[in-house]
Design a protein around this motif. Structure first.
Motif, PDB file in Angstrom:
ATOM      1  N   LYS A   1       0.832  -1.206   0.000  1.00 43.87           N
ATOM      2  CA  LYS A   1       0.000   0.000   0.000  1.00 43.87           C
ATOM      3  C   LYS A   1       0.864   1.253   0.000  1.00 43.87           C
ATOM      4  O   LYS A   1       0.603   2.203  -0.751  1.00 43.87           O
ATOM      5  CB  LYS A   1      -0.953   0.003   1.197  1.00 43.87           C
ATOM      6  CG  LYS A   1      -1.889   1.183   1.201  1.00 43.87           C
ATOM      7  CD  LYS A   1      -2.876   1.117   2.346  1.00 43.87           C
ATOM      8  CE  LYS A   1      -3.836   2.295   2.257  1.00 43.87           C
ATOM      9  NZ  LYS A   1      -4.776   2.310   3.382  1.00 43.87           N
TER      10      LYS A   1
ATOM     11  N   TYR B   1      -7.421  -3.774  -5.522  1.00 40.38           N
ATOM     12  CA  TYR B   1      -7.269  -2.364  -5.158  1.00 40.38           C
ATOM     13  C   TYR B   1      -7.550  -1.471  -6.356  1.00 40.38           C
ATOM     14  O   TYR B   1      -7.515  -1.896  -7.505  1.00 40.38           O
ATOM     15  CB  TYR B   1      -5.868  -2.062  -4.607  1.00 40.38           C
ATOM     16  CG  TYR B   1      -4.774  -2.039  -5.646  1.00 40.38           C
ATOM     17  CD1 TYR B   1      -4.525  -0.886  -6.395  1.00 40.38           C
ATOM     18  CD2 TYR B   1      -3.984  -3.156  -5.893  1.00 40.38           C
ATOM     19  CE1 TYR B   1      -3.527  -0.867  -7.355  1.00 40.38           C
ATOM     20  CE2 TYR B   1      -2.990  -3.136  -6.839  1.00 40.38           C
ATOM     21  CZ  TYR B   1      -2.761  -1.984  -7.574  1.00 40.38           C
ATOM     22  OH  TYR B   1      -1.783  -1.956  -8.534  1.00 40.38           O
TER      23      TYR B   1
ATOM     24  N   LYS C   1      -7.091   6.098  -6.281  1.00 37.73           N
ATOM     25  CA  LYS C   1      -7.819   7.340  -6.526  1.00 37.73           C
ATOM     26  C   LYS C   1      -6.834   8.495  -6.399  1.00 37.73           C
ATOM     27  O   LYS C   1      -5.873   8.415  -5.636  1.00 37.73           O
ATOM     28  CB  LYS C   1      -8.949   7.510  -5.515  1.00 37.73           C
ATOM     29  CG  LYS C   1     -10.047   6.484  -5.638  1.00 37.73           C
ATOM     30  CD  LYS C   1     -11.130   6.782  -4.623  1.00 37.73           C
ATOM     31  CE  LYS C   1     -12.282   5.829  -4.758  1.00 37.73           C
ATOM     32  NZ  LYS C   1     -13.358   6.159  -3.804  1.00 37.73           N
TER      33      LYS C   1
ATOM     34  N   GLU D   1      -7.453   2.289  -2.342  1.00 40.44           N
ATOM     35  CA  GLU D   1      -8.655   1.709  -1.754  1.00 40.44           C
ATOM     36  C   GLU D   1      -8.590   0.201  -1.963  1.00 40.44           C
ATOM     37  O   GLU D   1      -8.522  -0.277  -3.098  1.00 40.44           O
ATOM     38  CB  GLU D   1      -9.899   2.261  -2.436  1.00 40.44           C
ATOM     39  CG  GLU D   1     -11.184   1.655  -1.924  1.00 40.44           C
ATOM     40  CD  GLU D   1     -12.408   2.113  -2.720  1.00 40.44           C
ATOM     41  OE1 GLU D   1     -13.454   1.455  -2.569  1.00 40.44           O
ATOM     42  OE2 GLU D   1     -12.330   3.092  -3.475  1.00 40.44           O
TER      43      GLU D   1
END
Length: 144
Positions: free
Chosen positions: A20, A116, A119, A131
């Protein structure tokens, strides 16, 4: 010796958190991994193949083979290898892009997928926000 479910979970979470971070910073990542040694300690693992931007599939294979060697010779009790993938459509993922974490220990081998999407937010939409959708796992059979 096999890893406990808690140890495997810690390797999974480590890989997911680092993936992430890299997705938010760069929008992608090269394969990386983690190992759990005989004392239960988690360590990060990467692969250097002599070039700044190697082919991602080659880097995955190189790293996966190196870590599986450590697993088979007993140096570590578990491995996790993370890759930025397109999730096979047969799994009906919420998003086509995903983090796949291959987890292996004695008598345990699974791919954990986390779909995922990225954005863009902030001033001039310069900030990436990842996300995650609901993760799922697929049994891959016992390690060699």
């Amino acid at each position: 010796m096999t890893a406990t479910s808690e140890q495997l979970h810690s390797a999974l979470i480590y890989c997911l958190d680092f993936a992430k971070l890299m997705l938010e910073k760069a929008g992608e990542f090269y394969p990386f991994g983690a190992t759990i040694d005989q004392q239960g300690e988690l360590s990060a693992s990467g692969a250097w193949m002599g070039e700044e931007h190697p082919d991602k599939q080659e880097a995955f294979s190189f790293l996966n083979n190196a870590l599986r060697t450590k697993l088979s010779d007993g140096t570590v009790i578990a491995i996790a290898v993370a890759a930025d993938v397109n999730i096979p459509s047969q799994f009906s993922p919420a998003f086509p892009d995903g983090v796949r974490i291959s987890l292996e220990s004695a008598d345990y081998a699974r791919h954990a997928y986390t779909p995922y999407r990225i954005k863009r937010q902030g001033f001039l939409k310069s900030k990436r926000v990842v996300e995650f959708a609901e993760p799922f796992s697929v049994e891959t059979g016992s390690p060699d």
